[in-house]
Design a protein around this motif. Sequence first.
Motif, mmCIF file in Angstrom:
data_model
loop_
_atom_site.group_PDB
_atom_site.id
_atom_site.type_symbol
_atom_site.label_atom_id
_atom_site.label_comp_id
_atom_site.label_asym_id
_atom_site.label_seq_id
_atom_site.Cartn_x
_atom_site.Cartn_y
_atom_site.Cartn_z
ATOM 1 N N ALA A 31 -30.032 -42.032 2.142
ATOM 2 C CA ALA A 31 -30.655 -41.349 1.133
ATOM 3 C C ALA A 31 -29.924 -41.234 -0.057
ATOM 4 O O ALA A 31 -29.948 -40.736 -1.011
ATOM 5 N N GLY A 32 -28.511 -41.518 0.301
ATOM 6 C CA GLY A 32 -27.358 -41.252 -0.577
ATOM 7 C C GLY A 32 -26.780 -39.863 -0.533
ATOM 8 O O GLY A 32 -25.863 -39.520 -1.353
ATOM 9 N N THR A 33 -27.266 -39.293 0.447
ATOM 10 C CA THR A 33 -26.811 -37.936 0.879
ATOM 11 C C THR A 33 -25.579 -38.040 1.559
ATOM 12 O O THR A 33 -25.529 -38.394 2.778
ATOM 13 N N PRO A 34 -24.424 -37.377 1.131
ATOM 14 C CA PRO A 34 -23.242 -37.209 1.993
ATOM 15 C C PRO A 34 -23.257 -36.134 3.008
ATOM 16 O O PRO A 34 -24.015 -35.123 2.958
ATOM 17 N N THR A 35 -22.525 -36.387 4.210
ATOM 18 C CA THR A 35 -22.281 -35.488 5.094
ATOM 19 C C THR A 35 -21.000 -34.746 5.198
ATOM 20 O O THR A 35 -19.994 -35.502 5.001
ATOM 21 N N VAL A 36 -21.037 -33.601 5.600
ATOM 22 C CA VAL A 36 -19.996 -32.708 5.844
ATOM 23 C C VAL A 36 -20.052 -32.418 7.339
ATOM 24 O O VAL A 36 -20.894 -31.587 7.903
ATOM 25 N N THR A 37 -19.121 -32.859 8.200
ATOM 26 C CA THR A 37 -19.096 -32.596 9.673
ATOM 27 C C THR A 37 -17.634 -32.404 10.103
ATOM 28 O O THR A 37 -16.719 -32.515 9.484
ATOM 29 N N PHE A 38 -17.627 -31.828 11.491
ATOM 30 C CA PHE A 38 -16.311 -31.612 11.954
ATOM 31 C C PHE A 38 -15.616 -33.156 12.739
ATOM 32 O O PHE A 38 -16.524 -34.025 12.783
ATOM 33 N N LYS A 39 -14.534 -33.126 12.846
ATOM 34 C CA LYS A 39 -13.898 -34.375 13.566
ATOM 35 C C LYS A 39 -14.095 -34.267 15.021
ATOM 36 O O LYS A 39 -13.488 -34.027 15.841
ATOM 37 N N ARG A 40 -15.419 -34.895 15.414
ATOM 38 C CA ARG A 40 -16.006 -34.728 16.712
ATOM 39 C C ARG A 40 -16.726 -35.921 16.850
ATOM 40 O O ARG A 40 -17.258 -36.623 16.226
ATOM 41 N N GLY A 41 -16.468 -36.607 18.399
ATOM 42 C CA GLY A 41 -17.049 -37.674 18.627
ATOM 43 C C GLY A 41 -16.923 -38.898 17.667
ATOM 44 O O GLY A 41 -15.644 -39.320 17.351
ATOM 45 N N SER A 42 -18.017 -39.447 17.242
ATOM 46 C CA SER A 42 -17.873 -40.660 16.601
ATOM 47 C C SER A 42 -17.716 -40.353 15.108
ATOM 48 O O SER A 42 -17.938 -41.471 14.161
ATOM 49 N N MET A 43 -17.726 -39.343 14.493
ATOM 50 C CA MET A 43 -17.966 -39.031 13.247
ATOM 51 C C MET A 43 -16.856 -39.724 12.163
ATOM 52 O O MET A 43 -17.270 -40.220 11.299
ATOM 53 N N PRO A 44 -15.594 -39.713 12.620
ATOM 54 C CA PRO A 44 -14.452 -40.321 11.894
ATOM 55 C C PRO A 44 -14.815 -42.015 11.880
ATOM 56 O O PRO A 44 -14.371 -42.566 10.767
ATOM 57 N N GLU A 45 -15.609 -42.483 12.658
ATOM 58 C CA GLU A 45 -15.999 -43.865 12.680
ATOM 59 C C GLU A 45 -17.117 -44.225 11.573
ATOM 60 O O GLU A 45 -17.188 -45.153 10.929
ATOM 61 N N ILE A 46 -17.956 -43.128 11.551
ATOM 62 C CA ILE A 46 -19.178 -43.409 10.755
ATOM 63 C C ILE A 46 -18.905 -42.905 9.287
ATOM 64 O O ILE A 46 -19.638 -43.815 8.351
ATOM 65 N N ILE A 47 -18.373 -41.790 9.096
ATOM 66 C CA ILE A 47 -18.056 -41.440 7.832
ATOM 67 C C ILE A 47 -16.801 -41.806 7.278
ATOM 68 O O ILE A 47 -15.997 -41.544 7.961
ATOM 69 N N GLU A 48 -16.832 -42.211 6.255
ATOM 70 C CA GLU A 48 -15.546 -42.549 5.510
ATOM 71 C C GLU A 48 -15.107 -41.337 4.801
ATOM 72 O O GLU A 48 -15.630 -40.830 3.644
ATOM 73 N N ASN A 49 -13.907 -40.599 5.237
ATOM 74 C CA ASN A 49 -13.684 -39.376 4.698
ATOM 75 C C ASN A 49 -13.411 -39.260 3.209
ATOM 76 O O ASN A 49 -12.289 -40.303 2.836
ATOM 77 N N GLY A 50 -13.741 -38.505 2.437
ATOM 78 C CA GLY A 50 -13.789 -38.628 0.976
ATOM 79 C C GLY A 50 -14.412 -39.687 0.243
ATOM 80 O O GLY A 50 -14.474 -39.600 -0.834
#
Length: 376
Positions: free
Chosen positions: A286-305
């Motif tokens: 939807a074009g909406t960015p996520t703010v999350t903790f460095k847990r599980g798969s998050m660093p793989e799915i989200i390109e930080n910054g």
Amino acid sequence: MRVAQFVTADLPFPYPVGQVFASLDTTALLTDGLVRHGVEVDWFAAEGTKSLAKVKTLDIEPLRFIKDWETFPQSKKNYISVLYGAAFLSEIASKYEQYDVIHIHTFFLALAFAKLMPKRPVLLTLHDPLMSSVVQRNFNLFKDLKNLHYVSISNNQRLGRTDLNYQATIYHGLNVSQLPWSDSPEDRWVFVGRVVQDKGAHIAVRIAQKAKIKLDIIGPNYLDEEVNSKYFNEQIKPHVDGNNIRYLGPKTRQELNDIYPKAKGFLFPLQWEEPFGLTVIEAMSAGTPTVTFKRGSMPEIIENGKTGYVVENEEEMVVAVSNISKISRDYCRQQALERFSAERVVSDYLTVYNKLISSNPFSSPSRSRFNLFGRR
């Protein structure tokens, strides 16, 4: 190519509003995609399931539709779920040589039934974390099965058991091109997911208060279960004021498709090792960015910054929230199209299926291989 699929007897697909069953969502998407590309798929599923595949219900009513289901103790629910899951898998096992691949999306019974299907590859997509002692014992009991193969849904998930016969990591996908998106969001943030401790809705509330943002919490609250009822009533409900913090309950897929593009950001302060996180790519689409903790798969799915922020603690999360306008919503959308499309998921699984069939000594040499362009 002929494939048997099984996920659960608990619910049909699509399932009612208020229920959450991500492995049903992802299997339905995969199954329809396979059928569109010429694969014969038999989906063993509860009555009411809709699919382009041939649905084999065995006249089994969805377990969660049983009268008074919600009043059953959890031990009884687990027992019945295992019983009916075994009914489906025993039916598959009784005719397994009709299929080229048996693809299972539920863990606890899959390994035992794989032993009954030695002449065909049994592929298990792992949808949950692998850390528990019960899961580890199950792996150990069947570690020598040669026909048992695994797909992980993130590389991080594999850390729970690195020695399995993995064929691939295949990230989930969506029909991204069919989903709406926006480059002009409104001022509210969202949290979407089960309102339980592990998903971190209570942390989202705290971050929203510290960052002085407006937050909508969306998802089922499971007030019929004692632990979750206590969690919601003590850590969520007292902060819901109808303006700054709103609890909107569960929403339909269509409603979420309208909500995500309007959200300024998706707040997802996980408290567990999330194996994937389907809501993150829903927001990204939807074009909406996520703010999350460095847990599980998050660093793989989200390109930080780039498609959001992956942070270490609550202080960093507050700062990330204040910087959300630096994230390009157009870039989020483009990354969803490139990385998390349904077409890519189907292609990845066809690659695995073809590999398993070609390496199976019991496969008929006349069996056809498939790719996204049809029979070859």
